[in-house]
Design an enzyme around this catalytic site. Structure first.
Site, PDB file in Angstrom:
ATOM      1  N   LYS A  79      49.556  38.457  39.422  1.00 12.73           N
ATOM      2  CA  LYS A  79      48.688  38.198  40.572  1.00 12.73           C
ATOM      3  C   LYS A  79      48.074  36.811  40.395  1.00 12.73           C
ATOM      4  O   LYS A  79      47.784  36.403  39.256  1.00 12.73           O
ATOM      5  CB  LYS A  79      47.611  39.288  40.615  1.00 12.73           C
ATOM      6  CG  LYS A  79      46.707  39.259  41.835  1.00 12.73           C
ATOM      7  CD  LYS A  79      45.756  40.464  41.815  1.00 12.73           C
ATOM      8  CE  LYS A  79      44.824  40.522  42.999  1.00 12.73           C
ATOM      9  NZ  LYS A  79      43.978  41.718  43.013  1.00 12.73           N
ATOM     10  N   SER A 154      43.935  44.502  47.141  1.00  9.28           N
ATOM     11  CA  SER A 154      44.166  43.095  47.300  1.00  9.28           C
ATOM     12  C   SER A 154      45.394  42.574  46.557  1.00  9.28           C
ATOM     13  O   SER A 154      45.834  41.462  46.809  1.00  9.28           O
ATOM     14  CB  SER A 154      42.939  42.332  46.781  1.00  9.28           C
ATOM     15  OG  SER A 154      42.769  42.574  45.403  1.00  9.28           O
ATOM     16  N   SER A 178      42.399  47.971  44.057  1.00 14.96           N
ATOM     17  CA  SER A 178      43.387  46.970  44.466  1.00 14.96           C
ATOM     18  C   SER A 178      44.766  47.077  43.835  1.00 14.96           C
ATOM     19  O   SER A 178      45.663  46.319  44.198  1.00 14.96           O
ATOM     20  CB  SER A 178      42.844  45.569  44.207  1.00 14.96           C
ATOM     21  OG  SER A 178      41.986  45.218  45.253  1.00 14.96           O
TER      22      SER A 178
HETATM   23  N1  GLN Z   1      39.516  46.663  48.600  1.00 15.19           N
HETATM   24  C1  GLN Z   1      38.378  46.599  47.745  1.00 15.19           C
HETATM   25  C2  GLN Z   1      37.499  45.434  48.106  1.00 15.19           C
HETATM   26  O1  GLN Z   1      37.823  44.715  49.002  1.00 15.19           O
HETATM   27  C3  GLN Z   1      38.835  46.552  46.324  1.00 15.19           C
HETATM   28  C4  GLN Z   1      39.148  45.188  45.855  1.00 15.19           C
HETATM   29  C5  GLN Z   1      39.729  45.155  44.480  1.00 15.19           C
HETATM   30  O2  GLN Z   1      39.939  46.187  43.850  1.00 15.19           O
HETATM   31  N2  GLN Z   1      39.922  43.963  44.002  1.00 15.19           N
HETATM   32  O3  GLN Z   1      36.488  45.254  47.498  1.00 15.19           O
END
Ligand code: GLN
Length: 486
Positions: A79, A154, A178
């Site tokens: 990532k 994400s 994410s």
């Molecule tokens: N979707 C969640 C957020 O926007 C989790 C993000 C993540 O785990 N990096 O905070």
């Protein structure tokens, strides 16, 4: 060679038997990325030369009959918030578009020493904020099962790369789901490790008390092998656990008898009317499969679940507002011209950050400000301990907790972008785990051969602190059962 069917073990055997060389394998993966990736947007940056150089070194090792490490020659993706020296790390943000990493993250270093070939840096929501990949400052990644739908986020690009066979495994990061949520949307295994199991050194921080680096794979054993390599103490991360080391052998050795000794908890707060019918049906089927393996089930209660999302959306932005302060165009980030210092800060941050990071920085500063700190931040910390205590109490009676990973399957592009709260709700089942620092895994309810044109659904297993082995053990037996019925 079917790139989508490759596993760590199959590559290892094929390389040793000289069915193909590492250079041939990596050349083919690079060609596949070139052909496919413009359509699906998995990668932000492909490391063509470094990947080939690494493959050449693996071929030399094989030719010299030296020991080939298990991960030798295996294509991995990172990532774009995980540092790889001399390569970009944008974290999906315009503000870091020109940033080149000056060192390797600990996980990158460990993968490299295990012989893995890093193919490139994957697309993501800006600073890991999002659940769909649509917050990437560059372009959105697309779900390989249905291009009109999001792959989840994400860690959108890591999930896309593994689903398409552009990598065998990929690392993502977890702050609130994410890795598990995109794994669920793309039909992959995603393992969120216990807080402290994997070093965060070299991960661009989002919310430091919640962040963990986490692997994606197409099979449980590959997720276990990737976790084995990246886990373990690192003196460079003060929150990394001293005496923890995971061995994939624990999963290999996990017998049907061990499985039958386990009791799985079904928390009633996670089986709510908001779950769509298709997801509920798949979860019911998965429970039936595990029951056919003679696993025991028990209804449990996690009474503070309903406060988890609100609690997360106070603690996370508070930490975000502090972590993102360094991106000002002076310490880090693109710098614009301006005669006045204040104006320059405003301009660099105003132009560099997208809407979602701005929203969270504002929210974070608000909940930490004098007069509101006690009412919001301190209160949220208290709720966080109640949520953790719920899990600790539940684990007195059960060994593993099973829930849906997400309330819906992959949604369409644009479906949730206008209403941030509806987007936040897709993390309702994943966020409590990060607040409690527990390990959790998402595995697909069906294998690819049985998908019948349907969208994937993820089943979530939550475990006791540092008990990843049990989660992977259950997932291994489930996978074996459904693959055999193909
Ligand atoms: N979707 C969640 C957020 O926007 C989790 C993000 C993540 O785990 N990096 O905070």
């Amino acid at each position: 060679m079917q790139l989508r069917d490759l596993t760590i073990a199959s590559i290892h055997t094929a390389l040793l038997k000289k069915e193909y060389s590492a250079v041939e394998l990596i050349t083919q993966v690079l060609k596949h990325i070139k052909e496919k990736d413009t359509e699906y947007g998995g990668y932000l940056h492909v490391m063509n030369d470094d990947a080939l150089k690494c493959a050449q070194e693996i071929d030399v090792t094989i030719a010299q009959n030296d020991d080939l490490p298990l991960l030798g020659g295996v294509p991995f993706a990172l990532k774009d918030n995980i540092l790889a020296v001399n390569h970009p790390a944008t974290a999906g943000s315009k503000i870091l578009k020109d940033y080149i990493a000056s060192y390797d993250a600990t996980v990158t270093k460990r993968l490299k020493s295990a012989g893995a070939v890093i193919m490139g840096k994957t697309n993501m929501d800006e600073f890991a904020m999002g659940s769909s990949g649509e917050n990437s400052a560059f372009f959105p990644a697309k779900n390989p099962h249905d291009i009109s739908r999001v792959p989840g986020g994400s860690s959108s690009g890591s999930a896309v790369a593994v689903t398409l066979g552009e990598a065998v495994c990929a690392l993502g990061s977890e702050t609130g789901g994410s890795v598990r949520q995109p794994a669920s949307f793309c039909g992959l295994v995603g393992l969120k490790p216990t807080y402290g199991a994997v070093s965060r050194y070299g991960l661009i921080a989002m919310a430091s008390s919640l962040d963990q680096i986490a692997p994606f794979a197409r099979t449980t054993m590959d997720a276990a092998l990737a976790f084995e390599v990246i886990s373990g103490h690192d003196p460079l991360d003060g929150t990394s656990k001293k005496d923890f080391k995971f061995h994939a052998k624990q999963v290999n050795d996990f017998s049907l008898d061990s499985l039958r000794e386990l009791t799985i908890g079904l928390p009633k707060e996670y089986f709510i009317p908001g779950i769509i019918k298709e997801t509920q049906k798949e979860i019911d089927n998965s429970i039936a499969v595990l029951k056919s393996l003679k696993m025991k089930f028990k209804e449990i209660s996690l009474p503070h679940t309903e406060y988890a999302l609100s609690c997360y959306y106070i603690i996370m932005p508070a930490e975000v507002s502090s972590n993102l302060a360094r991106f000002d165009g002076i310490r880090y980030g693109t710098r614009g011209e301006s005669a006045l210092l204040g104006e320059m800060y405003q301009r660099n941050r105003g132009e560099g950050f997208g809407k979602e990071p701005k929203r969270r920085v504002l929210l974070g500063n608000y909940v930490l400000s004098a007069g509101y700190y006690d009412a919001y931040y301190l209160q949220a910390q208290k709720v966080r301990s109640l949520i953790t205590t719920d899990f600790i109490n539940a684990f007195r009676n059960v060994d593993v907790i099973l829930t849906p990973t997400t309330p819906t399957q992959a949604f369409k592009f644009g479906e949730k972008t206008k209403d941030p709260v509806s987007m936040y709700l897709s993390d309702i089942f994943t966020v409590p785990v990060n607040l409690a620092g527990l390990p959790a895994l998402s595995f697909p309810s069906r294998s690819l051969c049985n998908l019948e044109g349907k969208l994937p659904v993820g089943v979530q297993l939550i475990g006791k602190h540092f008990d990843e082995a049990t989660l992977l053990g259950v997932s291994k037996w489930y996978e074996k059962t459904i693959v055999e019925s193909c």
